[in-house]
Design an enzyme around this catalytic site. Structure first.
Site, PDB file in Angstrom:
ATOM      1  N   ASP A   1       0.822  -1.210   0.000  1.00  0.00           N
ATOM      2  CA  ASP A   1       0.000   0.000   0.000  1.00  0.00           C
ATOM      3  C   ASP A   1       0.855   1.259   0.000  1.00  0.00           C
ATOM      4  O   ASP A   1       0.526   2.245  -0.655  1.00  0.00           O
ATOM      5  CB  ASP A   1      -0.910   0.020   1.233  1.00  0.00           C
ATOM      6  N   ALA A   2       1.952   1.223   0.743  1.00  0.00           N
ATOM      7  CA  ALA A   2       2.772   2.432   0.873  1.00  0.00           C
ATOM      8  C   ALA A   2       3.372   2.835  -0.477  1.00  0.00           C
ATOM      9  O   ALA A   2       3.474   4.016  -0.796  1.00  0.00           O
ATOM     10  CB  ALA A   2       3.880   2.207   1.892  1.00  0.00           C
TER      11      ALA A   2
ATOM     12  N   ASP B   1       0.609   4.453  -2.403  1.00  0.00           N
ATOM     13  CA  ASP B   1       0.348   5.795  -1.879  1.00  0.00           C
ATOM     14  C   ASP B   1       1.388   6.791  -2.371  1.00  0.00           C
ATOM     15  O   ASP B   1       1.066   7.934  -2.681  1.00  0.00           O
ATOM     16  CB  ASP B   1       0.347   5.784  -0.346  1.00  0.00           C
TER      17      ASP B   1
ATOM     18  N   SER C   1     -36.278  -3.893 -17.640  1.00  0.00           N
ATOM     19  CA  SER C   1     -36.136  -4.870 -16.557  1.00  0.00           C
ATOM     20  C   SER C   1     -36.465  -6.253 -17.123  1.00  0.00           C
ATOM     21  O   SER C   1     -36.861  -6.389 -18.276  1.00  0.00           O
ATOM     22  CB  SER C   1     -37.035  -4.519 -15.389  1.00  0.00           C
ATOM     23  N   ILE C   2     -36.276  -7.264 -16.302  1.00  0.00           N
ATOM     24  CA  ILE C   2     -36.536  -8.617 -16.780  1.00  0.00           C
ATOM     25  C   ILE C   2     -37.663  -9.258 -15.997  1.00  0.00           C
ATOM     26  O   ILE C   2     -37.935  -8.916 -14.858  1.00  0.00           O
ATOM     27  CB  ILE C   2     -35.292  -9.528 -16.696  1.00  0.00           C
TER      28      ILE C   2
ATOM     29  N   GLU D   1     -26.001 -16.231 -14.941  1.00  0.00           N
ATOM     30  CA  GLU D   1     -25.185 -15.315 -14.134  1.00  0.00           C
ATOM     31  C   GLU D   1     -25.944 -14.934 -12.866  1.00  0.00           C
ATOM     32  O   GLU D   1     -27.069 -15.371 -12.657  1.00  0.00           O
ATOM     33  CB  GLU D   1     -24.826 -14.081 -14.967  1.00  0.00           C
TER      34      GLU D   1
ATOM     35  N   LYS E   1     -27.997 -12.603 -10.155  1.00  0.00           N
ATOM     36  CA  LYS E   1     -28.880 -11.438 -10.138  1.00  0.00           C
ATOM     37  C   LYS E   1     -28.462 -10.605  -8.929  1.00  0.00           C
ATOM     38  O   LYS E   1     -28.739 -10.958  -7.789  1.00  0.00           O
ATOM     39  CB  LYS E   1     -30.347 -11.828 -10.031  1.00  0.00           C
TER      40      LYS E   1
ATOM     41  N   ASP F   1     -28.161  -7.621  -6.232  1.00  0.00           N
ATOM     42  CA  ASP F   1     -29.199  -6.895  -5.520  1.00  0.00           C
ATOM     43  C   ASP F   1     -28.676  -5.511  -5.157  1.00  0.00           C
ATOM     44  O   ASP F   1     -28.347  -5.236  -4.013  1.00  0.00           O
ATOM     45  CB  ASP F   1     -29.564  -7.699  -4.263  1.00  0.00           C
TER      46      ASP F   1
ATOM     47  N   ARG G   1     -30.725   4.077 -13.576  1.00  0.00           N
ATOM     48  CA  ARG G   1     -31.727   3.597 -14.515  1.00  0.00           C
ATOM     49  C   ARG G   1     -32.924   4.553 -14.582  1.00  0.00           C
ATOM     50  O   ARG G   1     -33.507   4.764 -15.644  1.00  0.00           O
ATOM     51  CB  ARG G   1     -32.164   2.214 -14.048  1.00  0.00           C
TER      52      ARG G   1
ATOM     53  N   TYR H   1     -20.527  -4.642 -10.833  1.00  0.00           N
ATOM     54  CA  TYR H   1     -20.376  -5.819 -11.688  1.00  0.00           C
ATOM     55  C   TYR H   1     -21.170  -5.610 -12.977  1.00  0.00           C
ATOM     56  O   TYR H   1     -22.352  -5.246 -12.926  1.00  0.00           O
ATOM     57  CB  TYR H   1     -20.860  -7.090 -10.976  1.00  0.00           C
TER      58      TYR H   1
ATOM     59  N   LYS I   1     -35.464 -16.622  -8.877  1.00  0.00           N
ATOM     60  CA  LYS I   1     -35.170 -16.124  -7.527  1.00  0.00           C
ATOM     61  C   LYS I   1     -34.829 -17.223  -6.531  1.00  0.00           C
ATOM     62  O   LYS I   1     -35.093 -18.405  -6.769  1.00  0.00           O
ATOM     63  CB  LYS I   1     -36.397 -15.370  -7.019  1.00  0.00           C
TER      64      LYS I   1
ATOM     65  N   CYS J   1     -27.316  -8.540  36.127  1.00  0.00           N
ATOM     66  CA  CYS J   1     -27.016  -9.480  35.049  1.00  0.00           C
ATOM     67  C   CYS J   1     -27.978 -10.669  35.127  1.00  0.00           C
ATOM     68  O   CYS J   1     -28.125 -11.265  36.192  1.00  0.00           O
ATOM     69  CB  CYS J   1     -25.570  -9.967  35.183  1.00  0.00           C
TER      70      CYS J   1
ATOM     71  N   CYS K   1     -25.764 -13.919  36.287  1.00  0.00           N
ATOM     72  CA  CYS K   1     -25.108 -14.069  37.587  1.00  0.00           C
ATOM     73  C   CYS K   1     -25.611 -13.100  38.643  1.00  0.00           C
ATOM     74  O   CYS K   1     -25.217 -13.194  39.804  1.00  0.00           O
ATOM     75  CB  CYS K   1     -23.595 -13.933  37.431  1.00  0.00           C
TER      76      CYS K   1
ATOM     77  N   CYS L   1     -22.116  -6.702  32.118  1.00  0.00           N
ATOM     78  CA  CYS L   1     -22.182  -7.331  33.421  1.00  0.00           C
ATOM     79  C   CYS L   1     -20.834  -7.102  34.099  1.00  0.00           C
ATOM     80  O   CYS L   1     -19.791  -7.212  33.469  1.00  0.00           O
ATOM     81  CB  CYS L   1     -22.436  -8.820  33.249  1.00  0.00           C
TER      82      CYS L   1
ATOM     83  N   CYS M   1     -19.293 -14.626  36.600  1.00  0.00           N
ATOM     84  CA  CYS M   1     -20.442 -14.819  35.718  1.00  0.00           C
ATOM     85  C   CYS M   1     -20.240 -16.035  34.820  1.00  0.00           C
ATOM     86  O   CYS M   1     -19.238 -16.137  34.109  1.00  0.00           O
ATOM     87  CB  CYS M   1     -20.636 -13.571  34.871  1.00  0.00           C
TER      88      CYS M   1
END
Ligand code: IVH
Length: 688
Positions: free
Chosen positions: A38-39, A42, A87-88, A124, A126, A128, A147, A234, A326, A425, A428, A443, A449
């Site tokens: 990462d450095a 960066d 849409s499908i 493929e 679906k 969400d 959309r 995606y 689905k 609690c 106990c 607690c 306990c």
């Protein structure tokens, strides 16, 4: 690619940096295989930012620095889609018959008989999330739109730029003049959980589900806020295309081509002949659903040949060549029968809704977490309410929201955790506390306990506490679940007979454990204080307390003021100590441990003014020492007033090097720091 030439003119250098950063982004965000630390990344990024700051004319729209940079928008600008975003249709039958029914419809439409060869399909996920259209002109991302109603969406380019896996430039020497890529922006479950954990810790509202998280992020007018809720994207389709000379002619080859252009395409996809391809995919994904990093609500089947897709066409503005199949929903509504409070391993009290059983996310759910008191109050969940329950992935089911319009007249009172428990609690009976700035009630029973027993024993036995070798998680489970060990002192009452009778416990290991228990009795005061597992009392604090008070009784009887007089101990730690030692159960455990033979040296409180042999000296330990562990060496150096640091610097006085010492030794030599061996350390400890 070679490293960009650092001496090139700014314009050239900026272009090379952009290309290199785009390559690293693609590897990191799309291929999931980081190429550099990462450095390093960066450093390249900062260099590009610096060049662009000095030469604003070199700042291009596809520069990675522009992923987060725009000012908040007053409103979104409408975008008319060149090709409508449709849409499908959804196949409602969630059994494998759903796939066969689709195949049959397609065959009928194409006029195929049973003797004709199978139709080739692509299957493929679906996703969400939120449908997005990415418009690339000559390979550069020029616009991203939602959309909307399918004809007109909103320009969300600024926010989509913050999605690191969306390439700002396509990876092709001669990209199509126009390529609109369609896909779904979504929030991965881990990001969703992380975001909600952060919000909960701050007492702020949480997101209902990842889909709302994604929608909120994409429709956020301030791109800086959008960037704080990281999304993924995606690709699964396309809109307008112009000037793509060798455009593929099947759906699956289009997705492969997108992947080659550097676009993210989910690896979960399959293509092949007939309904059985679809049925197998549906089953495979059903089994993998919980382990996917994001939510899906089903799979999508598409006729693979683009020519056949054209032949089949659309009906009611839905493609005849595609269908969504689905899975059972991950959110369902049900009634809250009660709100129980569970005690966790660390003493955390979590409200849990007891529910009328409901089938959600593939299992029957009867309990769902409500996280903490503030969450329950914010959502205003009460006994008798109808609520939305969500179970996605292998995450614990949770209550998402209350359906207020279905609230019964005789609904329960607003939730009040302290009142419901009468301040004690439920396991106990010890007092419960909620510290300032914390979201959770806890607690205070600690060692006593039952809910916290296993955790307390494991901590007590851990290497840096009492160091009881062989007392691991499996054994503690057996000892506690079998009712053999209730409290810490019970450990020292274990006999060979009882131990050897346990599962997978040979006489020899039982003997070893007893020997380790015996050895642990010769403790030190700091180790013992640390081993008690008092909240906020780590090793360093335990050492500080031991040094200051010199005896356990001194510590146990110290007032809040006296505790706060110890260096580095503030009101929170002081209160935690006081609460712990005010519980009679905890004092009892300490007494019994002593009665069992646990002991330590209680010399008078060290006179802070008395000079110690190593006061003011800083050591760094490296490699394996011949006769003592690094841990021991550290303890001894500190007891002699010295400090042990993790890294060598000019301030280091000595580097203690053992066998196979590595970079720290080299660094010491480079800086001219004294390097000594164990024998020399021992001499220093003895004589300073
Ligand atoms: S294809 C013309 N494929 O589901 C066909 N849609 O009702 C256009 N979706 O809002 C859609 N995953 O955003 C397609 N693999 C996938 C999909 C998918 C999710 C969404 C899409 C649309 C809705 C379709």
């Amino acid at each position: 690619m070679a490293q960009p030439d650092p001496y090139a003119p700014p314009a050239e250098r900026a272009a090379a940096l952009r290309a290199e950063i785009a390559r690293l982004d693609h590897a990191y965000y799309v291929l999931d295989t980081p190429l550099v630390p990462d450095a390093d990344y960066d450093a390249l990024f900062r260099e590009l930012q610096a060049i662009e700051a000095a030469h604003p004319e070199l700042r291009t729209a596809d520069s990675p620095t522009q992923r987060v940079g725009g000012a908040p928008l007053p409103q979104f600008v409408p975008v008319r889609h060149a090709v409508p975003m449709l849409s499908i249709q959804t196949e409602t039958d969630t059994t494998p018959q759903g796939a066969s029914a689709f195949d049959q419809r397609v065959r009928n439409k194409l006029g195929l008989s049973a003797d004709d060869p199978p139709v080739l399909y692509n299957a493929e996920l679906k996703f969400d999330g939120l449908a997005i259209n990415l418009r690339y002109e000559h390979g550069v991302l020029v616009q991203a739109a939602t959309r909307g109603d399918g004809e007109t969406g909103e320009d969300v380019t600024q926010n989509v730029r913050t999605i690191r896996s969306v390439p700002l430039q396509l990876r092709a020497p001669k990209p199509p003049a126009v390529l609109e890529v369609r896909g779904e922006a979504l929030m991965q479950r881990a990001e969703f959980e992380r975001y909600n954990d952060r919000q909960r810790a701050k007492g702020l509202p949480t997101l209902v589900n990842p889909r709302n998280g994604a929608a909120g992020s994409i429709r956020q007018l301030d791109p800086a806020i959008a960037a704080q809720r990281p999304l993924a994207f995606y690709a699964y389709g396309w809109g307008e295309i112009q000037g793509w000379s060798d455009q593929p002619d099947t759906h699956h080859a289009m997705l492969d081509a997108f992947e080659a252009l550097g676009l993210p395409v989910a690896p979960q996809r399959a293509h092949g002949p007939g309904a059985q391809t679809l049925i197998r995919f549906h089953a495979d994904i059903a089994a993998a659903r919980d382990s996917l990093p994001f939510d899906i609500d089903g799979v999508v089947y598409k006729v693979d040949s683009l020519a056949l897709q054209r032949e089949l066409g659309f009906r009611n503005r839905e493609p005849v060549w595609a269908v969504a199949h689905k899975y059972p929903a991950q959110e369902r509504s049900t009634r809250v029968l009660a709100i129980d409070i569970q005690v966790g391993r660390t003493g955390k009290l979590t409200p849990v809704a007891k529910l009328e059983p409901v089938f959600v996310g593939g299992v029957t759910v009867t309990n769902a977490t409500l996280h903490n008191e503030d969450e329950v109050r914010r959502k205003d969940v009460r006994v008798g309410d109808m609520v939305v329950v969500r179970r996605a992935g292998d995450v614990i089911p949770e209550v998402v929201s209350v359906l207020l319009d279905q609230r019964p007249a005789d609904v329960g009172e607003p939730f009040d955790l302290y009142k419901q428990l009468g301040g004690h609690c439920p396991v106990c009976g010890s007092g419960i506390v909620r510290e300032e700035g914390e979201a959770d009630w806890r607690c205070t029973g600690g060692l006593f306990c039952a809910a916290q027993r296993k955790q307390a024993i494991l901590h007590y036995a851990s290497r840096r506490a009492m160091d009881i070798e062989g007392l691991g998680e499996k054994l503690v489970d057996q000892l506690v679940d079998g009712g053999i060990v209730h409290t810490l002192p019970d450990l020292y009452r274990l006999g060979l007979m009882k131990l050897a009778a346990l599962d997978r416990m040979a006489d020899k290991s039982a003997g070893n454990l007893l020997a380790a228990l015996e050895r642990s009795k010769a403790a030190t005061l700091p180790r013992f204080i640390y081993a008690l597992g008092i909240r906020h009392v780590g090793e360093a604090t335990a050492k500080e307390l031991a040094r200051h008070f010199g005896s356990l009784d001194g510590l146990m009887n110290a007032s809040l003021e006296q505790l706060q007089a110890v260096p580095d101990i503030g009101p929170i730690v002081a209160l935690s100590l006081r609460t712990f030692f005010d519980q009679p159960h905890n004092r009892e455990v300490v007494e019994q441990l002593r009665a069992c033979g646990v002991r330590w040296d209680e010399s008078a409180p060290a006179d802070a003014t008395a000079p110690k042999p190593l006061t003011g000296k800083t050591f760094v330990l490296t490699g394996t020492l011949p006769s003592i562990s690094r841990e021991d060496a550290k303890e001894r150096i500190e007891a002699a007033g010295g400090k042990v640091a993790g890294a060598v610097s000019k301030k280091t006085d000595y580097v203690v090097a053992g066998a196979e010492a590595g970079s720290k030794l080299a660094k010491a030599q480079e800086l001219g720091v004294a390097v000594i061996d164990e024998a020399a350390l021992m001499a220093l400890l003895a004589h300073g």
